[in-house]
Design a protein around this motif. Structure first.
Motif, PDB file in Angstrom:
ATOM      1  N   PRO A 161      66.806  26.628  -0.570  1.00  0.00           N
ATOM      2  CA  PRO A 161      67.046  27.839  -1.298  1.00  0.00           C
ATOM      3  C   PRO A 161      66.287  27.746  -2.713  1.00  0.00           C
ATOM      4  CG  PRO A 161      68.665  27.101  -0.625  1.00  0.00           C
ATOM      5  CD  PRO A 161      68.323  26.005  -0.245  1.00  0.00           C
ATOM      6  N   GLY A 162      65.090  28.585  -3.079  1.00  0.00           N
ATOM      7  CA  GLY A 162      64.352  29.145  -4.189  1.00  0.00           C
ATOM      8  C   GLY A 162      63.270  27.596  -5.014  1.00  0.00           C
ATOM      9  N   ALA A 163      63.081  26.474  -3.592  1.00  0.00           N
ATOM     10  CA  ALA A 163      62.640  24.981  -4.305  1.00  0.00           C
ATOM     11  C   ALA A 163      61.689  24.008  -2.663  1.00  0.00           C
ATOM     12  CB  ALA A 163      62.720  23.790  -4.796  1.00  0.00           C
ATOM     13  N   MET A 164      60.232  24.096  -2.532  1.00  0.00           N
ATOM     14  CA  MET A 164      59.663  22.934  -1.579  1.00  0.00           C
ATOM     15  C   MET A 164      58.902  22.129  -2.150  1.00  0.00           C
ATOM     16  SD  MET A 164      56.498  24.718   0.457  1.00  0.00           S
ATOM     17  CE  MET A 164      55.288  23.894  -0.620  1.00  0.00           C
ATOM     18  N   SER A 165      59.599  20.760  -1.182  1.00  0.00           N
ATOM     19  CA  SER A 165      58.936  19.977  -1.602  1.00  0.00           C
ATOM     20  C   SER A 165      57.698  18.936  -0.099  1.00  0.00           C
ATOM     21  CB  SER A 165      59.621  18.581  -1.870  1.00  0.00           C
ATOM     22  OG  SER A 165      59.038  16.970  -1.463  1.00  0.00           O
ATOM     23  N   PHE A 166      56.804  19.132  -0.920  1.00  0.00           N
ATOM     24  CA  PHE A 166      55.450  18.770   0.395  1.00  0.00           C
ATOM     25  C   PHE A 166      54.803  16.662  -0.262  1.00  0.00           C
ATOM     26  CE2 PHE A 166      50.782  18.253   1.345  1.00  0.00           C
ATOM     27  CZ  PHE A 166      51.553  17.570   1.960  1.00  0.00           C
ATOM     28  N   VAL A 167      54.886  16.190   0.552  1.00  0.00           N
ATOM     29  CA  VAL A 167      54.307  14.975   0.447  1.00  0.00           C
ATOM     30  C   VAL A 167      53.085  15.175   1.612  1.00  0.00           C
ATOM     31  CG1 VAL A 167      55.090  12.493   0.559  1.00  0.00           C
ATOM     32  CG2 VAL A 167      56.750  13.700  -0.338  1.00  0.00           C
ATOM     33  N   GLU A 168      52.233  14.671   1.303  1.00  0.00           N
ATOM     34  CA  GLU A 168      50.944  14.012   2.512  1.00  0.00           C
ATOM     35  C   GLU A 168      52.090  12.667   2.987  1.00  0.00           C
ATOM     36  OE1 GLU A 168      47.676  13.419   0.115  1.00  0.00           O
ATOM     37  OE2 GLU A 168      46.892  15.367  -0.373  1.00  0.00           O
ATOM     38  N   THR A 169      50.810  12.016   4.003  1.00  0.00           N
ATOM     39  CA  THR A 169      51.199  11.759   5.066  1.00  0.00           C
ATOM     40  C   THR A 169      50.275  10.308   4.590  1.00  0.00           C
ATOM     41  OG1 THR A 169      51.754  12.988   7.226  1.00  0.00           O
ATOM     42  CG2 THR A 169      51.201  11.046   7.473  1.00  0.00           C
ATOM     43  N   PRO A 170      51.158   9.267   4.799  1.00  0.00           N
ATOM     44  CA  PRO A 170      49.942   7.722   4.568  1.00  0.00           C
ATOM     45  C   PRO A 170      49.180   7.797   5.839  1.00  0.00           C
ATOM     46  CG  PRO A 170      52.159   7.689   4.076  1.00  0.00           C
ATOM     47  CD  PRO A 170      52.691   8.678   4.891  1.00  0.00           C
ATOM     48  N   LYS A 171      48.147   7.332   4.969  1.00  0.00           N
ATOM     49  CA  LYS A 171      47.031   6.491   6.382  1.00  0.00           C
ATOM     50  C   LYS A 171      47.682   5.271   6.908  1.00  0.00           C
ATOM     51  CE  LYS A 171      43.301   9.663   5.718  1.00  0.00           C
ATOM     52  NZ  LYS A 171      41.129   9.697   5.054  1.00  0.00           N
ATOM     53  N   VAL A 172      48.291   4.863   7.942  1.00  0.00           N
ATOM     54  CA  VAL A 172      48.180   3.340   8.616  1.00  0.00           C
ATOM     55  C   VAL A 172      47.815   3.460  10.205  1.00  0.00           C
ATOM     56  CG1 VAL A 172      50.503   3.249   7.695  1.00  0.00           C
ATOM     57  CG2 VAL A 172      50.958   4.517   9.694  1.00  0.00           C
ATOM     58  N   GLU A 173      47.518   2.390  10.275  1.00  0.00           N
ATOM     59  CA  GLU A 173      47.224   1.746  11.601  1.00  0.00           C
ATOM     60  C   GLU A 173      48.701   1.598  12.637  1.00  0.00           C
ATOM     61  OE1 GLU A 173      44.759  -2.253  13.834  1.00  0.00           O
ATOM     62  OE2 GLU A 173      45.134  -1.975  11.794  1.00  0.00           O
ATOM     63  N   VAL A 174      48.504   3.222  13.665  1.00  0.00           N
ATOM     64  CA  VAL A 174      49.148   3.263  13.946  1.00  0.00           C
ATOM     65  C   VAL A 174      49.651   3.011  15.211  1.00  0.00           C
ATOM     66  CG1 VAL A 174      50.360   5.199  15.491  1.00  0.00           C
ATOM     67  CG2 VAL A 174      49.178   6.103  13.774  1.00  0.00           C
ATOM     68  N   ALA A 175      50.753   1.746  16.057  1.00  0.00           N
ATOM     69  CA  ALA A 175      50.744   0.708  16.802  1.00  0.00           C
ATOM     70  C   ALA A 175      51.311   2.221  17.871  1.00  0.00           C
ATOM     71  CB  ALA A 175      51.972  -0.026  16.938  1.00  0.00           C
ATOM     72  N   ASP A 176      52.340   2.889  17.931  1.00  0.00           N
ATOM     73  CA  ASP A 176      52.435   4.423  18.460  1.00  0.00           C
ATOM     74  C   ASP A 176      53.596   5.169  17.612  1.00  0.00           C
ATOM     75  OD1 ASP A 176      55.359   3.906  19.165  1.00  0.00           O
ATOM     76  OD2 ASP A 176      54.761   2.332  19.822  1.00  0.00           O
ATOM     77  N   THR A 177      53.967   6.473  17.928  1.00  0.00           N
ATOM     78  CA  THR A 177      54.505   6.611  16.799  1.00  0.00           C
ATOM     79  C   THR A 177      56.165   7.822  17.622  1.00  0.00           C
ATOM     80  OG1 THR A 177      53.641   9.194  18.734  1.00  0.00           O
ATOM     81  CG2 THR A 177      52.560   8.439  15.675  1.00  0.00           C
ATOM     82  N   VAL A 178      56.493   6.348  18.598  1.00  0.00           N
ATOM     83  CA  VAL A 178      57.842   6.789  19.225  1.00  0.00           C
ATOM     84  C   VAL A 178      58.994   6.790  18.314  1.00  0.00           C
ATOM     85  CG1 VAL A 178      59.652   6.294  20.790  1.00  0.00           C
ATOM     86  CG2 VAL A 178      56.908   6.147  21.418  1.00  0.00           C
ATOM     87  N   GLY A 179      59.763   6.880  17.956  1.00  0.00           N
ATOM     88  CA  GLY A 179      61.111   7.377  16.631  1.00  0.00           C
ATOM     89  C   GLY A 179      60.679   7.312  15.481  1.00  0.00           C
ATOM     90  N   ALA A 180      59.222   7.930  15.041  1.00  0.00           N
ATOM     91  CA  ALA A 180      58.804   7.645  13.458  1.00  0.00           C
ATOM     92  C   ALA A 180      60.077   8.995  13.066  1.00  0.00           C
ATOM     93  CB  ALA A 180      57.722   8.227  13.621  1.00  0.00           C
ATOM     94  N   GLY A 181      59.668  10.309  14.217  1.00  0.00           N
ATOM     95  CA  GLY A 181      60.672  11.503  13.442  1.00  0.00           C
ATOM     96  C   GLY A 181      62.281  11.700  13.656  1.00  0.00           C
ATOM     97  N   ASP A 182      62.633  10.011  14.203  1.00  0.00           N
ATOM     98  CA  ASP A 182      63.913   9.683  13.299  1.00  0.00           C
ATOM     99  C   ASP A 182      63.890   9.594  12.825  1.00  0.00           C
ATOM    100  OD1 ASP A 182      64.250  11.549  16.193  1.00  0.00           O
ATOM    101  OD2 ASP A 182      63.409  10.201  17.252  1.00  0.00           O
TER     102      ASP A 182
END
Length: 294
Positions: free
Chosen positions: A223-244
């Motif tokens: 409420p009343g504020a927002m934070s933004f962070v850029e996604t780092p560039k990395v060598e991806v093996a897979d994105t499974v579970g990254a969100g968790d």
């Protein structure tokens, strides 16, 4: 038993072309929270089969506590295909153990001692597990941090399931594709990303809304504020579970008193690291863990 952090829902095996790895969003969440020193537990159900025994062995090897009653359904599996960028698509088996999580006296006792709980929409595709999740939320203390990591998969959700969980959570975690789906379901597809987030935050009286947008960064709305962070560039093996891992890191940091913007930055760094590893449950570098424990 006090101050438990609970991942509630599916525990399953992600079956890749190269082999299988233990997963399921709530189990992934509980595992990573545990790495940050919290007393975490994965709550789900297993079958009475060989895969159930492998699940217990895998969880024990990671030091993850669990409540996994045996039910007369097969242990959950998901067929995973990865594209050239390591982004997964899922074929999720139905009629499995985690569709049938029983609400027991032992589980009610865990609920009474829960400091934070994370659940999603997928385990609510069946009536049995859906009722168990909502009974758990009702039994949890009033000051329990309730995190709805929406996690839309295939066609295993509807407007009613989502709205009921939105009304019971303090924090919503959602990605950009899911936000489009929610906008369509709830009847406000014309709004831009930020206005949709502000609308949902206010409409459901949320403390925070976490929006991840893949390579396009992530946001935390309060409420009343927002934070933004850029996604780092990395060598991806897979994105499974990254969100968790993002959700687990963010919640761990917030629970330990870290300001939202700092918790957000750390969550982005951890999820980027998990993308460089194979599978959903890698061991995190000590530098990440120490930043939360300070």
């Amino acid at each position: 038993m006090k101050d438990l952090i609970v991942g509630l829902g599916e525990v399953l095996w992600d079956v890749f072309p190269t082999g299988k790895k233990l997963g399921g969003a709530p189990a992934n969440f509980a595992y990573h929270v545990g790495q940050f020193g919290f007393d975490s537990i994965a709550v789900s159900a297993l079958g009475e089969d060989e895969l159930a025994a492998e699940t217990i062995e895998a969880l024990d090897s990671r030091g993850l506590k669990y409540m996994l009653p045996r039910v007369p359904f097969p242990t959950g599996k998901v067929q995973v295909q990865l594209d050239d960028q390591g982004v997964p698509t899922y074929d999720i088996c139905e009629g499995v153990a985690w569709d049938n999580i029983p609400f027991t006296k032992d589980l009610e006792e865990i609920a009474h001692n829960t400091r934070a709980v994370c659940w999603g929409s997928l385990a609510q595709r069946s009536e049995v597990s859906r009722q168990t999740i909502h009974k758990f939320l009702k039994a949890a203390p009033k000051d329990c941090l309730k995190v709805f990591d929406i996690n839309l998969r295939q066609n295993f959700y509807n407007e009613e399931i989502i709205q009921k969980s939105l009304k019971k959570c303090n924090i919503l975690k959602i990605n950009d594709e899911e936000l489009v789906t929610i906008g369509r379901l709830f009847g406000y597809p014309g709004l831009d990303i930020s206005n949709k987030c502000w609308l949902i935050l206010g409409k459901y009286n949320l403390d925070m809304l976490v929006l991840t947008c893949g390579v396009n960064g992530s946001y935390v709305f309060t409420p009343g504020a927002m934070s933004f962070v850029e996604t780092p560039k990395v060598e991806v093996a897979d994105t499974v579970g990254a969100g968790d891992s993002f959700t687990a890191t963010f919640c761990s940091a917030v629970l330990n008193g870290m300001p939202v913007a700092e918790a957000h930055k750390l969550a982005v760094e951890v999820s980027a690291y998990v993308c460089t590893q194979s599978g959903a449950m890698p061991v995190l570098p000590a530098e990440f863990v120490e930043r939360v424990k300070k």
